[in-house]
Each structure stands twice: as C-alpha cells, then as structure tokens.
Design an enzyme around this catalytic site. Structure first.
Site, PDB file in Angstrom:
ATOM      1  N   CYS A   1      -7.046   2.904  12.550  1.00  0.00           N
ATOM      2  CA  CYS A   1      -6.203   2.661  13.693  1.00  0.00           C
ATOM      3  C   CYS A   1      -6.900   1.710  13.847  1.00  0.00           C
ATOM      4  O   CYS A   1      -8.312   2.333  13.752  1.00  0.00           O
ATOM      5  CB  CYS A   1      -6.332   3.917  15.110  1.00  0.00           C
TER       6      CYS A   1
ATOM      7  N   TYR B   1       0.961  -1.159  -0.387  1.00  0.00           N
ATOM      8  CA  TYR B   1       0.050  -0.033   0.236  1.00  0.00           C
ATOM      9  C   TYR B   1       1.066   0.993  -0.131  1.00  0.00           C
ATOM     10  O   TYR B   1       0.610   2.049  -0.170  1.00  0.00           O
ATOM     11  CB  TYR B   1      -1.220  -0.481   1.046  1.00  0.00           C
TER      12      TYR B   1
ATOM     13  N   THR C   1     -14.344  -1.349 -15.407  1.00  0.00           N
ATOM     14  CA  THR C   1     -14.375  -2.370 -14.664  1.00  0.00           C
ATOM     15  C   THR C   1     -15.164  -3.760 -14.714  1.00  0.00           C
ATOM     16  O   THR C   1     -15.469  -3.964 -15.599  1.00  0.00           O
ATOM     17  CB  THR C   1     -15.961  -2.153 -13.216  1.00  0.00           C
TER      18      THR C   1
ATOM     19  N   HIS D   1     -14.681   0.914  -1.180  1.00  0.00           N
ATOM     20  CA  HIS D   1     -13.493   0.361  -1.670  1.00  0.00           C
ATOM     21  C   HIS D   1     -12.435   1.167  -0.289  1.00  0.00           C
ATOM     22  O   HIS D   1     -11.230   0.576  -0.048  1.00  0.00           O
ATOM     23  CB  HIS D   1     -12.525  -0.709  -2.541  1.00  0.00           C
TER      24      HIS D   1
ATOM     25  N   ALA E   1     -11.095   4.760 -21.885  1.00  0.00           N
ATOM     26  CA  ALA E   1     -12.985   4.959 -21.156  1.00  0.00           C
ATOM     27  C   ALA E   1     -12.035   6.871 -21.744  1.00  0.00           C
ATOM     28  O   ALA E   1     -13.022   7.844 -21.754  1.00  0.00           O
ATOM     29  CB  ALA E   1     -12.224   4.692 -18.930  1.00  0.00           C
TER      30      ALA E   1
ATOM     31  N   CYS F   1      -4.368   7.422  19.861  1.00  0.00           N
ATOM     32  CA  CYS F   1      -4.162   6.492  21.138  1.00  0.00           C
ATOM     33  C   CYS F   1      -2.972   5.988  21.699  1.00  0.00           C
ATOM     34  O   CYS F   1      -3.097   5.201  21.972  1.00  0.00           O
ATOM     35  CB  CYS F   1      -5.715   5.162  21.442  1.00  0.00           C
TER      36      CYS F   1
ATOM     37  N   ASP G   1      -8.237   5.349  -4.881  1.00  0.00           N
ATOM     38  CA  ASP G   1      -6.600   6.415  -5.278  1.00  0.00           C
ATOM     39  C   ASP G   1      -7.597   7.634  -5.513  1.00  0.00           C
ATOM     40  O   ASP G   1      -9.485   7.898  -4.990  1.00  0.00           O
ATOM     41  CB  ASP G   1      -6.360   6.717  -7.367  1.00  0.00           C
TER      42      ASP G   1
HETATM   43  P1  OAD Z   1     -10.036  -4.712 -12.482  1.00  0.00           P
HETATM   44  O1  OAD Z   1      -8.630  -4.544 -12.676  1.00  0.00           O
HETATM   45  O2  OAD Z   1     -11.218  -5.965 -12.471  1.00  0.00           O
HETATM   46  O3  OAD Z   1     -10.902  -4.430 -14.240  1.00  0.00           O
HETATM   47  C1  OAD Z   1     -10.415  -3.158 -14.920  1.00  0.00           C
HETATM   48  C2  OAD Z   1     -11.999  -3.412 -15.987  1.00  0.00           C
HETATM   49  O4  OAD Z   1     -11.441  -1.900 -16.923  1.00  0.00           O
HETATM   50  C3  OAD Z   1     -11.504  -4.711 -17.024  1.00  0.00           C
HETATM   51  O5  OAD Z   1     -12.951  -4.714 -17.273  1.00  0.00           O
HETATM   52  C4  OAD Z   1     -10.244  -4.110 -18.025  1.00  0.00           C
HETATM   53  O6  OAD Z   1     -11.196  -4.256 -19.884  1.00  0.00           O
HETATM   54  C5  OAD Z   1     -11.585  -2.131 -17.678  1.00  0.00           C
HETATM   55  N1  OAD Z   1     -10.395  -1.427 -18.948  1.00  0.00           N
HETATM   56  C6  OAD Z   1      -8.666  -1.790 -18.755  1.00  0.00           C
HETATM   57  N2  OAD Z   1      -8.501  -0.252 -18.840  1.00  0.00           N
HETATM   58  C7  OAD Z   1      -9.415   0.763 -19.626  1.00  0.00           C
HETATM   59  C8  OAD Z   1      -9.022   1.807 -20.192  1.00  0.00           C
HETATM   60  N3  OAD Z   1      -8.729   2.442 -20.852  1.00  0.00           N
HETATM   61  N4  OAD Z   1     -10.808   3.020 -19.899  1.00  0.00           N
HETATM   62  C9  OAD Z   1     -11.743   1.685 -20.461  1.00  0.00           C
HETATM   63  N5  OAD Z   1     -11.794   0.352 -19.271  1.00  0.00           N
HETATM   64  C10 OAD Z   1     -10.223  -0.365 -19.082  1.00  0.00           C
HETATM   65  O7  OAD Z   1     -10.953  -4.052 -11.740  1.00  0.00           O
HETATM   66  P2  OAD Z   1     -12.036  -3.327 -10.672  1.00  0.00           P
HETATM   67  O8  OAD Z   1     -12.970  -3.998 -11.825  1.00  0.00           O
HETATM   68  O9  OAD Z   1     -12.087  -2.285 -10.613  1.00  0.00           O
HETATM   69  O10 OAD Z   1     -10.941  -3.744  -4.486  1.00  0.00           O
HETATM   70  O11 OAD Z   1     -11.715  -4.139  -9.751  1.00  0.00           O
HETATM   71  C11 OAD Z   1     -12.329  -4.079  -8.668  1.00  0.00           C
HETATM   72  C12 OAD Z   1     -11.693  -4.645  -7.070  1.00  0.00           C
HETATM   73  O12 OAD Z   1     -10.554  -5.134  -7.830  1.00  0.00           O
HETATM   74  C13 OAD Z   1     -10.861  -3.670  -7.018  1.00  0.00           C
HETATM   75  O13 OAD Z   1     -12.051  -2.261  -6.784  1.00  0.00           O
HETATM   76  C14 OAD Z   1      -9.887  -3.966  -5.707  1.00  0.00           C
HETATM   77  C15 OAD Z   1      -9.559  -5.175  -6.525  1.00  0.00           C
HETATM   78  O14 OAD Z   1      -9.505  -6.319  -5.754  1.00  0.00           O
HETATM   79  C16 OAD Z   1     -10.196  -3.703  -3.745  1.00  0.00           C
HETATM   80  O15 OAD Z   1      -8.749  -3.176  -3.191  1.00  0.00           O
HETATM   81  C17 OAD Z   1     -11.146  -3.485  -2.548  1.00  0.00           C
END
Ligand code: OAD
Length: 241
Positions: free
Chosen positions: A120, A57, A181, A112, A224, A144, A98
C-alpha cells in the site's frame, strides 16, 4: 582472515528461471507490447498509466501458476543443505521476482521484490496475494482502505531491498556464484566485484559472458539447469575430500 569453512553467496537473475519457461528481460521476448521493461517498471509509469503497469504485473503474477522450479533451483537447495551439514553458510540473493526459489525449498533475499506481494502506498502495509489476477481491477488495501495496492517490486529509480544485509554477507563470503544475470542492472551488477574484492572465489554462469565478467572469474557457459547441478555436485565432492 577467512575461516576454512565455506561461506557461499549465490546471486540469481532471470536466466535461472528461463529454463522454467519465464522470459528473461533482455533476450528475445524481453519486450512487452513493443515496450522495454525500463518503460513499464518505473514509478513514473505507475503515476502516468497505472492500468498498463498493473496489467503488466498481473500477467506475470498469473503466469507463475503455470511454471515449476527447474534443476538449477533445486541444485541451490542441495548446496545449501550440504553447507549446513558441514557447518558452512549459504545466502541466496535473487533479482527475480518469481517464487520459484521458494517452491524449490530456498528462502532467498528478494532484492527486487516479489510478484506475489503487494504494497500500500498510503499505509506501507504489505499483503501476499496469489488469487486476484484480474488485469482490469485494482486491489484496495484491506488495512487503510486506499484504492490501489501497487506491486511490491523495486522499480527503476528505487532502492533495492536489504542492501546492508547483502553487503554484510558478501564481505564475509568465500565463494560467490552469479547465475543467469546480464550484469547490467546496478547495484546487483556490482555484487560480483564486491565479492572479488573481499577475496572470494567467483563463478559466473550464463549463456553469454555478462557485462560485469572479469578475467579472475570462472565462467561456466550454458543453461543453468544443466550447468549448475553438475557444478554443485563436483564442488561438493571436492569439498568432501
Ligand atoms: P537479463 O534478462 O538482463 O539477463 C538474463 C541473463 O541470463 C543473460 O545474461 C542471459 O545470457 C542469461 N540466460 C538466459 N537463459 C539462461 C539459461 N537458461 N541459463 C543461464 N543463463 C541464461 O536478466 P537480469 O540480469 O536478471 O529488475 O535482469 C536484472 C534486472 O533487470 C531484473 O531483476 C529486473 C530487470 O529490469 C527489476 O524488475 C527491478
């Protein structure tokens, strides 16, 4: 019965920040030192090997200084301003930890958690920190005195933040946008079908079709940073006519 005034909810994931240079979780570069994120981002990993989790992190916290919001983040700000101007509503929900939405001018619900916030485990106090990025030093709680703040991130097995508020916004939305996503991490992955079930028009932007895509959704393939500004501009034009 929905009012004619649009109430838009947008849900963003790692793909929207990919165009700013931050790695997604499941694409190439999604591994950290050969390990899946699912192995690092857990309470069990924090208990067993806090130094590795902290380093993971701290690297991400420090990396924020080197990236900037992109046109997709800014398009959502433009959409929000437009909606406010016509008496509509806009809610931004992000899975991203972010701060690029904030730096573009939005105030997202961070379901998230946030990299720039620490928590803490003893007194539950939260502190914002964008200064201390040393990987080999834990930060103590100023309230604390507990020795080790944890990232204020929702780890696998923990419950995301603000789920009641999110459900309420989705139940009354007229349009739902899912951006960048993969649609595999629950409960965020279920928000698209919740919006569909509540009668919203649904739009999905991603590079590849996400797991939770349905034939009723309008799929907008591509980056995007290219797709979203164009979609927002066209949508605003249509709504102004
Ligand atoms: P993922 O890495 O699972 O998916 C990213 C998605 O973005 C994929 O479907 C890609 O095709 C798409 N992608 C990549 N580049 C792109 C671009 N330039 N424009 C548009 N789409 C694009 O990420 P998340 O779905 O956000 O959780 O992951 C969900 C969660 O899993 C996160 O929040 C995190 C992780 O574990 C925690 O940290 C709790």
């Amino acid at each position: 019965m929905k009012s004619r005034v649009p109430r838009v909810v947008a849900l963003t994931g790692a793909g929207i920040s990919a165009d700013s240079g931050l790695a997604t979780f499941r694409g190439a570069g999604g591994l950290w030192e050969g390990r899946n994120v699912e192995e690092i981002a857990t309470p069990e990993a924090w208990a067993a090997d806090p130094r590795s989790v902290w380093r993971f992190y701290q690297e991400r916290r420090a990396a924020l200084g080197g990236v900037q919001p992109n046109p997709a983040h800014r398009a959502l700000v433009e959409l929000e301003q437009f909606l406010r101007g016509i008496g509509g509503a806009f809610t931004l929900i992000t899975q991203n930890v972010d701060d690029l939405h904030e730096r573009a001018g939005s105030q997202p619900i961070h379901m998230h958690g946030e990299l720039l916030q620490l928590r803490c485990e003893n007194c539950e106090g939260r502190v914002r920190d964008a200064k201390h990025f040393a990987c080999d030093q834990f930060l103590p709680c100023a309230e604390c005195g507990y020795a080790r703040l944890r990232p204020d991130i929702v780890w696998f097995g923990e419950i995301p933040f603000a789920l009641d508020l999110i459900a309420e916004r989705i139940s009354t939305c007229t349009h739902f946008l899912s951006i960048g996503t993969s649609g595999v991490v629950y409960p965020a992955s279920g928000l698209l079908s919740m919006a569909r079930a509540s009668g919203a028009s649904t739009f999905v932007n991603s590079l590849d079709e996400p797991e939770n895509l349905n034939s009723q959704d309008h799929f907008l393939a591509g980056r995007a940073a290219q797709v979203l500004p164009q979609w927002v501009s066209e949508w605003m034009q249509q709504w102004s006519q």
